[in-house]
Design a protein around this motif. Sequence first.
Motif, mmCIF file in Angstrom:
data_model
loop_
_atom_site.group_PDB
_atom_site.id
_atom_site.type_symbol
_atom_site.label_atom_id
_atom_site.label_comp_id
_atom_site.label_asym_id
_atom_site.label_seq_id
_atom_site.Cartn_x
_atom_site.Cartn_y
_atom_site.Cartn_z
ATOM 1 N N LEU A 292 0.826 -1.211 0.000
ATOM 2 C CA LEU A 292 0.000 0.000 0.000
ATOM 3 C C LEU A 292 0.859 1.261 0.000
ATOM 4 O O LEU A 292 0.587 2.214 -0.736
ATOM 5 C CB LEU A 292 -0.946 0.007 1.193
ATOM 6 N N GLY B 116 1.162 3.571 -3.238
ATOM 7 C CA GLY B 116 0.749 4.968 -3.146
ATOM 8 C C GLY B 116 1.818 5.913 -3.652
ATOM 9 O O GLY B 116 1.537 6.861 -4.391
ATOM 10 N N GLY C 151 2.072 5.470 -7.461
ATOM 11 C CA GLY C 151 0.922 6.104 -8.095
ATOM 12 C C GLY C 151 1.037 7.616 -8.089
ATOM 13 O O GLY C 151 0.689 8.286 -9.067
ATOM 14 N N TRP C 152 1.572 8.184 -6.998
ATOM 15 C CA TRP C 152 1.750 9.627 -6.910
ATOM 16 C C TRP C 152 2.796 10.107 -7.916
ATOM 17 O O TRP C 152 2.583 11.094 -8.624
ATOM 18 C CB TRP C 152 2.153 10.000 -5.490
ATOM 19 N N ILE D 101 -5.638 11.001 -3.137
ATOM 20 C CA ILE D 101 -4.734 9.997 -2.586
ATOM 21 C C ILE D 101 -5.241 8.586 -2.861
ATOM 22 O O ILE D 101 -4.471 7.701 -3.208
ATOM 23 C CB ILE D 101 -4.566 10.225 -1.073
ATOM 24 N N ILE D 102 -6.529 8.373 -2.717
ATOM 25 C CA ILE D 102 -7.087 7.029 -2.903
ATOM 26 C C ILE D 102 -6.850 6.544 -4.328
ATOM 27 O O ILE D 102 -6.408 5.414 -4.535
ATOM 28 C CB ILE D 102 -8.599 7.011 -2.571
ATOM 29 N N ASN E 201 -4.535 7.591 -6.363
ATOM 30 C CA ASN E 201 -3.104 7.385 -6.529
ATOM 31 C C ASN E 201 -2.690 5.997 -6.034
ATOM 32 O O ASN E 201 -1.922 5.296 -6.688
ATOM 33 C CB ASN E 201 -2.306 8.445 -5.765
ATOM 34 N N VAL E 202 -3.204 5.605 -4.881
ATOM 35 C CA VAL E 202 -2.876 4.290 -4.328
ATOM 36 C C VAL E 202 -3.432 3.192 -5.228
ATOM 37 O O VAL E 202 -2.729 2.213 -5.534
ATOM 38 C CB VAL E 202 -3.431 4.151 -2.888
ATOM 39 N N SER F 170 2.306 1.773 -13.843
ATOM 40 C CA SER F 170 1.383 2.810 -13.388
ATOM 41 C C SER F 170 1.246 3.929 -14.406
ATOM 42 O O SER F 170 0.147 4.448 -14.623
ATOM 43 C CB SER F 170 1.861 3.383 -12.054
#
Length: 89
Positions: free
Chosen positions: A7, A11, A14-15, A29-30, A32-33, A73
């Motif tokens: 996680l 995250g 993803g960011w 944020i969600i 991105n994760v 990603s």
Amino acid sequence: MNLIILLIVGGLIGWVASMIMRTDGQQGIILNVVVGIIGSLLAGFVVTPLIGGAPITSGGISVTTVLVSLLGSVVLLALINLFRRGSVR
């Protein structure tokens, strides 16, 4: 413990991918994760066997696994942008 690491790393990946694709302001944020984890899983199952390494889900985090996960990603974000807007950007 592996789930927590997945996680956190997902995250972060993803960011970074959203910053590369310039979609950071559009998602939270969600997302991105979620993008980081799904991109990592897809790249881990598709690209990692081709280059001979361990996927990020195995618990071993190395430079290769992070780069492959970042690539997955970014590709996932490009596909999302393609379907959402009609252009990759």
